[in-house]
Design an enzyme around this catalytic site. Structure first.
Site, PDB file in Angstrom:
ATOM      1  N   LEU A 125      11.405  11.676  -1.134  1.00 38.85           N
ATOM      2  CA  LEU A 125      11.183  10.330  -0.596  1.00 38.85           C
ATOM      3  C   LEU A 125      10.255   9.511  -1.501  1.00 38.85           C
ATOM      4  O   LEU A 125      10.594   8.414  -1.917  1.00 38.85           O
ATOM      5  CB  LEU A 125      10.583  10.438   0.820  1.00 38.85           C
ATOM      6  CG  LEU A 125      10.338   9.116   1.552  1.00 38.85           C
ATOM      7  CD1 LEU A 125      11.661   8.436   1.910  1.00 38.85           C
ATOM      8  CD2 LEU A 125       9.536   9.346   2.848  1.00 38.85           C
ATOM      9  N   ALA A 130       6.575   3.450  -4.324  1.00 41.75           N
ATOM     10  CA  ALA A 130       6.857   3.505  -2.878  1.00 41.75           C
ATOM     11  C   ALA A 130       6.266   4.799  -2.316  1.00 41.75           C
ATOM     12  O   ALA A 130       6.950   5.810  -2.217  1.00 41.75           O
ATOM     13  CB  ALA A 130       8.357   3.424  -2.616  1.00 41.75           C
ATOM     14  N   GLU A 370       2.572  13.346   3.475  1.00 42.66           N
ATOM     15  CA  GLU A 370       3.367  13.131   4.700  1.00 42.66           C
ATOM     16  C   GLU A 370       2.743  12.035   5.581  1.00 42.66           C
ATOM     17  O   GLU A 370       2.761  12.118   6.810  1.00 42.66           O
ATOM     18  CB  GLU A 370       3.586  14.450   5.452  1.00 42.66           C
ATOM     19  CG  GLU A 370       4.389  15.421   4.583  1.00 42.66           C
ATOM     20  CD  GLU A 370       5.060  16.530   5.342  1.00 42.66           C
ATOM     21  OE1 GLU A 370       5.437  16.318   6.499  1.00 42.66           O
ATOM     22  OE2 GLU A 370       5.221  17.611   4.742  1.00 42.66           O
TER      23      GLU A 370
END
Ligand code: CAA
Length: 388
Positions: A125, A130, A370
């Site tokens: 991810l 980002a 996370e």
């Protein structure tokens, strides 16, 4: 209110505790120094049934509930955060994500192999531009015939160097942001074998503060082709896939942080009993007692929050808010505990002859990955206020 563990939860706790204390803890310092985890540990985790623990039995798993999984992560985290992190990514972010979003064919293809550890998973991810703003990803997936052609870059991908299977997030429709005003609308999730041409990986540059035995990769996608059948979830559903997986992953991090806090408490109690100064054990001094009491209160509170979030998941309830509260509190409690533990151990706490300096370095990672502590506060506040 009944806080008693069920027989099967106790069994998982005992199994994980024995493995963590007998097999992982004795290797923790060496793994930290060498910057890697031996393959044999991963194999043992597979053989013991930990990697597939929460998978349903029909996919080769143990059918654990969420509370059992949290107990397992707590025990692993108490021994070594890198080992716990390996399992959380593999099991919570990858296997559970495929279980929730995958087609029956995808489940049957991947879940049994992930459960027995013949495939290792990673979750791609985060990008250079980002991190917290995950929807701002720049990786693209362009439809070409029946395939998507994926280009982009991912960083800090745990298990990325050794994984056989990656969940890759990329934007298949960047113009959706302009049309809808919501930049996550074009994001898709793909299941990609890591030997796909165009999948390149290397170790992250630099030396990490903690979690040094974890495998963190920098990944590049160069015209990597993924068939439309590799889509996980529907087209444009990728951001929801990512966020739902993180609800599970964050619970794993919270439980791991609880384990670190418990390890700090164990080390401090032991040291306060045995270390003698001024003619008596240091545990007789009130300032040391206050530190122990504060850590113990934090550990208990973190445990209740982690178990509550797991219990809610077991009721089938959405537990986004409670999971973020558990991650926020447990990681910050463990940061406080590790900080106190190093101080309480004095000069010894500053050396890697004692494990508390590793807890102190590792726990900062749990507060960041996370979803940072800032992001957990945003999630909690949005759940309280609703969106405008
Ligand atoms: N479950 C399901 N769907 C969810 C959800 C959840 N928990 N949270 C949000 N969504 C949905 C929303 O309902 C919304 O859906 P609609 O299209 O129906 O409106 C959509 O997702 C977008 O939600 P937001 O508008 O809230 O999105 P946002 O852009 O404002 O972002 C955020 C919210 C909480 C800040 C999010 O970006 C976030 O969590 N950021 C942190 C990312 C993170 O944790 N990164 C670490 C990844 S770890 C990694 O990559 C490395 C590794 O190896 C582990």
């Amino acid at each position: 209110m009944d806080f008693t563990l069920t027989a099967s939860q106790s069994e998982v706790q005992s199994l994980a505790r024995a493995f963590a204390q007998n097999r992982v803890a004795p290797l923790a310092r060496e793994m930290d120094e060498r910057g890697e985890m031996p393959l044999s540990l991963r194999q043992e985790m597979a053989v013991l049934g930990l990697l597939g623990g929460p998978m349903p039995k029909e996919y080769g798993g143990g059918g654990w509930d969420a509370a059992s999984l949290a107990l397992c992560y707590e025990e692993l985290g108490r021994a070594d955060s890198s080992v716990r992190g390996f399992m959380t990514v593999h099991t919570s972010l990858v296997s559970q994500c495929i279980l929730q979003w995958g087609s029956e064919e995808q489940r049957q293809t991947y879940l049994p192999q992930l459960a027995r550890g013949s495939l290792i998973g990673c979750y791609c991810l985060t990008e250079p531009n980002a991190g917290s703003d995950a929807a701002g990803m720049e990786s693209t997936a362009t439809l070409d015939g029946d395939d998507y052609v994926i280009n982009g870059e991912k960083i800090w991908i745990t298990n990325g160097g050794l994984a056989h299977l990656a969940i890759v997030f990329a934007n298949a429709d960047p113009s959706a942001a302009l049309r809808t005003g919501r930049k996550h609308k074009g994001i898709c999730a793909f299941l990609v074998p890591t030997d796909t041409p165009g999948f390149h990986r290397e170790k992250m540059p630099g030396k990490e503060l903690g979690h040094r035995a974890s495998d963190h990769a920098h990944i590049l996608f160069e015209n990597m082709r993924a068939p439309a059948t590799a889509l996980l979830g529907g087209r444009g559903e990728g951001f929801k896939v990512a966020m739902a997986a993180l609800d599970g992953g964050r619970l794993g991090v919270a439980a791991g942080a609880l384990g670190v806090a418990q390890a700090c408490l164990d080390a401090c109690v032991d040291f306060a009993r045995t270390r003698r100064q001024f003619g008596q054990r240091i545990g007789n001094f009130e300032m040391i007692q206050a530190a122990l009491a504060d850590i113990a209160a934090d550990v208990d509170a973190a445990r209740l929050l982690v178990y509550r979030a797991a219990w809610l998941r077991d009721q089938g309830a959405k537990a986004t808010r409670e999971t973020s509260i558990a991650k926020l509190f447990a990681t910050e409690a463990a940061v406080r505990a590790a900080n106190q533990a190093v101080l309480l151990h004095g000069g010894r706490g500053y050396s890697n002859e004692y494990p508390v300096e590793r807890y102190y370095r590792d726990i900062k990672g749990l507060q960041i990955y996370e979803g940072t502590a800032h992001i957990q506060r945003i999630v909690i506040a949005r759940e309280l206020l609703g969106r405008e």
